[in-house]
Design a protein around this motif. Structure first.
Motif, PDB file in Angstrom:
ATOM      1  N   SER A  12     -15.980  11.964  48.716  1.00  0.00           N
ATOM      2  CA  SER A  12     -14.839  12.193  48.113  1.00  0.00           C
ATOM      3  C   SER A  12     -15.105  12.795  47.235  1.00  0.00           C
ATOM      4  O   SER A  12     -14.186  14.114  46.637  1.00  0.00           O
ATOM      5  CB  SER A  12     -13.814  11.428  48.667  1.00  0.00           C
ATOM      6  N   ASP A  13     -15.497  12.415  46.305  1.00  0.00           N
ATOM      7  CA  ASP A  13     -15.613  12.979  44.304  1.00  0.00           C
ATOM      8  C   ASP A  13     -15.917  14.236  43.990  1.00  0.00           C
ATOM      9  O   ASP A  13     -14.960  15.228  44.389  1.00  0.00           O
ATOM     10  CB  ASP A  13     -16.500  11.588  43.542  1.00  0.00           C
ATOM     11  N   PHE A  14     -16.871  13.919  44.931  1.00  0.00           N
ATOM     12  CA  PHE A  14     -17.579  15.462  44.906  1.00  0.00           C
ATOM     13  C   PHE A  14     -17.042  16.489  45.697  1.00  0.00           C
ATOM     14  O   PHE A  14     -17.193  17.719  44.840  1.00  0.00           O
ATOM     15  CB  PHE A  14     -19.481  15.335  46.257  1.00  0.00           C
ATOM     16  N   ASN A  15     -16.613  16.297  46.876  1.00  0.00           N
ATOM     17  CA  ASN A  15     -15.326  17.209  47.137  1.00  0.00           C
ATOM     18  C   ASN A  15     -14.760  17.178  46.318  1.00  0.00           C
ATOM     19  O   ASN A  15     -13.704  18.504  47.154  1.00  0.00           O
ATOM     20  CB  ASN A  15     -15.074  16.913  48.943  1.00  0.00           C
ATOM     21  N   GLN A  16     -13.959  16.233  45.915  1.00  0.00           N
ATOM     22  CA  GLN A  16     -12.008  16.773  45.413  1.00  0.00           C
ATOM     23  C   GLN A  16     -13.330  17.667  43.884  1.00  0.00           C
ATOM     24  O   GLN A  16     -13.103  19.127  43.817  1.00  0.00           O
ATOM     25  CB  GLN A  16     -11.764  15.824  44.548  1.00  0.00           C
ATOM     26  N   GLN A  17     -14.747  17.457  43.491  1.00  0.00           N
ATOM     27  CA  GLN A  17     -14.912  18.551  42.646  1.00  0.00           C
ATOM     28  C   GLN A  17     -15.247  18.924  42.634  1.00  0.00           C
ATOM     29  O   GLN A  17     -15.227  20.676  42.317  1.00  0.00           O
ATOM     30  CB  GLN A  17     -16.279  17.231  41.568  1.00  0.00           C
ATOM     31  N   GLU A  48     -14.304  24.846  43.132  1.00  0.00           N
ATOM     32  CA  GLU A  48     -14.515  25.988  44.368  1.00  0.00           C
ATOM     33  C   GLU A  48     -13.074  27.044  43.567  1.00  0.00           C
ATOM     34  O   GLU A  48     -12.446  28.291  43.032  1.00  0.00           O
ATOM     35  CB  GLU A  48     -14.396  26.163  45.110  1.00  0.00           C
ATOM     36  N   GLY A  49     -12.202  26.415  43.458  1.00  0.00           N
ATOM     37  CA  GLY A  49     -11.053  26.991  42.949  1.00  0.00           C
ATOM     38  C   GLY A  49     -10.501  27.713  41.586  1.00  0.00           C
ATOM     39  O   GLY A  49     -10.412  28.409  41.675  1.00  0.00           O
ATOM     40  N   LYS A  50     -11.076  27.137  40.996  1.00  0.00           N
ATOM     41  CA  LYS A  50     -11.799  27.560  39.278  1.00  0.00           C
ATOM     42  C   LYS A  50     -12.352  28.685  39.789  1.00  0.00           C
ATOM     43  O   LYS A  50     -12.264  29.756  38.962  1.00  0.00           O
ATOM     44  CB  LYS A  50     -12.524  26.562  38.273  1.00  0.00           C
ATOM     45  N   LEU A  51     -13.349  28.388  40.663  1.00  0.00           N
ATOM     46  CA  LEU A  51     -14.465  29.675  40.547  1.00  0.00           C
ATOM     47  C   LEU A  51     -13.902  31.356  41.405  1.00  0.00           C
ATOM     48  O   LEU A  51     -13.989  32.331  41.354  1.00  0.00           O
ATOM     49  CB  LEU A  51     -15.720  29.523  41.037  1.00  0.00           C
ATOM     50  N   ILE A  52     -12.657  30.604  42.213  1.00  0.00           N
ATOM     51  CA  ILE A  52     -12.747  31.590  42.600  1.00  0.00           C
ATOM     52  C   ILE A  52     -11.420  32.718  41.591  1.00  0.00           C
ATOM     53  O   ILE A  52     -11.371  33.522  42.013  1.00  0.00           O
ATOM     54  CB  ILE A  52     -11.215  31.034  44.134  1.00  0.00           C
ATOM     55  N   GLU A  53     -11.095  31.448  40.949  1.00  0.00           N
ATOM     56  CA  GLU A  53      -9.880  31.820  40.286  1.00  0.00           C
ATOM     57  C   GLU A  53     -10.705  33.207  39.252  1.00  0.00           C
ATOM     58  O   GLU A  53      -9.919  34.262  38.881  1.00  0.00           O
ATOM     59  CB  GLU A  53      -9.223  30.838  39.540  1.00  0.00           C
ATOM     60  N   GLN A 101     -22.886  -0.011  48.721  1.00  0.00           N
ATOM     61  CA  GLN A 101     -23.149   2.095  48.953  1.00  0.00           C
ATOM     62  C   GLN A 101     -22.581   2.647  49.281  1.00  0.00           C
ATOM     63  O   GLN A 101     -22.217   3.245  49.231  1.00  0.00           O
ATOM     64  CB  GLN A 101     -24.953   1.676  49.623  1.00  0.00           C
ATOM     65  N   LYS A 102     -22.540   2.595  50.940  1.00  0.00           N
ATOM     66  CA  LYS A 102     -22.262   3.246  51.674  1.00  0.00           C
ATOM     67  C   LYS A 102     -20.427   3.563  51.444  1.00  0.00           C
ATOM     68  O   LYS A 102     -20.285   4.851  50.681  1.00  0.00           O
ATOM     69  CB  LYS A 102     -21.877   2.654  52.802  1.00  0.00           C
ATOM     70  N   LEU A 103     -19.652   2.764  50.474  1.00  0.00           N
ATOM     71  CA  LEU A 103     -17.780   3.182  49.721  1.00  0.00           C
ATOM     72  C   LEU A 103     -18.399   3.995  48.709  1.00  0.00           C
ATOM     73  O   LEU A 103     -17.697   4.926  48.423  1.00  0.00           O
ATOM     74  CB  LEU A 103     -17.613   1.579  49.642  1.00  0.00           C
ATOM     75  N   ASP A 104     -19.899   3.892  47.781  1.00  0.00           N
ATOM     76  CA  ASP A 104     -20.131   3.991  46.827  1.00  0.00           C
ATOM     77  C   ASP A 104     -19.800   5.827  47.106  1.00  0.00           C
ATOM     78  O   ASP A 104     -19.561   6.397  46.529  1.00  0.00           O
ATOM     79  CB  ASP A 104     -21.192   3.028  46.366  1.00  0.00           C
ATOM     80  N   ILE A 105     -21.209   5.660  47.992  1.00  0.00           N
ATOM     81  CA  ILE A 105     -21.259   7.076  48.968  1.00  0.00           C
ATOM     82  C   ILE A 105     -20.537   8.361  49.127  1.00  0.00           C
ATOM     83  O   ILE A 105     -19.965   8.881  49.030  1.00  0.00           O
ATOM     84  CB  ILE A 105     -22.345   7.203  49.506  1.00  0.00           C
TER      85      ILE A 105
END
Lengths: 171, 234
Positions: free
Chosen positions: B89-94, B99-104, B80-84
């Motif tokens: 990280s996926d979430f942050n990446q996403q 964010e980048g897209k939004l900023i652009e 679970q922890k790993l998944d989390i």
């Protein structure tokens, strides 16, 4: 000889009151020196000594020794006082002049007035510059104006006519 | 958190199930062998020994199950922890990508907005300038018209005043001329009356110091002779 006769001698060459009084004073002083100072000098020399005016010397030159012998020690003052008082009763003409003329001119005037008005008159000369020229005098309590004012007044109409002609010409 | 609670709930149920099986087993044993009181001590001891062994086996199995459950639980938690973490990280990446897209996108839209705004401002300025020019032209026209009107009115007024003043001045001049004539007339009369005094004063100032004594004397004699001729001596 009385005061009147002595006065007549004096008045022969004297026409004004001041001259009369001055010459009478010279005579008195001479007589005083002659009687009381025992001065033997004659009158002409005396006048020179006291530096009397030329006109007085000329007028008084006619007074000779005979004239002065009329005076004595006893009567000198009596006569002098009489002569002084008598001037008040002389017919006086008060003459007003615009300027004070010289003595010779005054003498001429005196002669004229005595010739034409009264041979016994004596003149009292006064100076009134407002007369400008000519003269005026008071005789027998009447004032007579013979000054510039009088002659201009006589010609006033003529002057007015001249002024009118001038005004018409200029305006 | 909820997963942890679920996990512990499952473990607890498993333990309770194991224990209940053990008790069931014991009960069955007791049913198979009816009465404890009727048995002998050796049998009792044997049964007790068996029950102890069974209990021990049961507890061992229960422990084993518990351990397995715990391990599974731990494994599950770790997974679970790993998944989390992966999720995070996926979430942050996403999120970063977004964010980048939004900023652009925001930049693009900002530029667009700026451009639009600049265009709008330009249009506004142009409109204002044209409006201003229009107003200026209108103002000039109106003020010219007003000035012309005012000039006309002033001219008429001035002419009127001029005429009135002219008439008044003429009248005044007439009055003044009349007064001047009267004054002149009066003055001449006064002068004529007093000309003698005037001349006398004038001559006093001018001749008084100019005539010599001889001339004075001549004048005096002339005046006396004149008076004598006029019989005016006394």
């Amino acid at each position: 000889m009385n005061v009147r006769e002595i006065q007549q001698i004096l008045l022969n060459n004297t026409y004004t009151k001041p001259d009369y009084i001055r010459r009478l004073t010279l005579i008195r002083e001479y007589l005083e020196s002659r009687f009381f100072a025992e001065n033997k000098i004659n009158f002409s020399d005396y006048l020179v000594n006291v530096k009397a005016l030329q006109i007085d010397r000329e007028a008084l030159s006619v007074l000779d020794e005979h004239f002065f012998h009329l005076f004595t020690r006893d009567n000198v003052y009596l006569l002098i006082n009489g002569l002084t008082e008598s001037i008040k009763v002389l017919p006086t003409l008060t003459l007003y002049l615009a300027v004070m003329l010289d003595d010779y001119q005054i003498i001429e005037l005196g002669k004229w007035f005595r010739q034409n008005l009264n041979p016994d008159l004596i003149i009292d000369v006064r100076c009134n510059p407002t007369l400008v020229s000519g003269c005026s005098y008071v005789w027998n309590n009447r004032y007579k104006d013979l000054s510039l004012h009088y002659f201009l007044s006589k010609k006033q109409e003529l002057i007015n006519r001249i002024l009118d002609a001038y005004a018409k010409q200029q305006l | 958190m909820e997963n942890n609670i679920l996990l512990f709930t499952i473990l607890g149920l498993t333990f309770v199930t194991a224990l209940s099986q053990v008790f069931m087993l014991l009960l069955n044993n007791m049913k198979k062998h009816p009465g404890i009181d009727e048995m002998s001590d050796d049998e009792l001891e044997e049964y007790q020994q068996k029950s102890r062994e069974v209990l021990h086996d049961a507890s061992k199995k229960a422990n084993k199950i518990l351990t397995n459950a715990e391990l599974k639980g731990i494994e599950y938690i770790a997974r679970q922890k790993l998944d989390i973490e992966k999720l995070v990280s996926d979430f942050n990446q996403q999120t970063r990508g977004l964010e980048g897209k939004l900023i652009e996108q925001f930049k693009i839209s900002l530029e667009k907005t700026e451009k639009t705004y600049a265009d709008y401002i330009n249009v506004l300025q142009e409109n204002l300038r044209q409006e201003e020019m229009k107003n200026q032209r209108l103002f000039q026209e109106k003020s010219s018209k007003m000035i012309d009107n005012a000039q006309q009115v002033m001219s008429a007024f001035i002419m009127d005043i001029n005429n009135k003043m002219k008439i008044q001045i003429d009248e005044e001049l007439k009055v003044i001329r009349n007064e001047l004539e009267t004054y002149k007339k009066h003055r001449f009369e006064v002068i004529n009356k007093n000309i003698v005094d005037i001349l006398e004063k004038t001559l006093e100032e001018t001749l008084g110091k100019k005539l010599s004594l001889t001339e004075h004397s001549e004048i005096i004699f002339q005046s006396l002779e004149q008076a004598k001729q006029d019989h005016n001596l006394t």
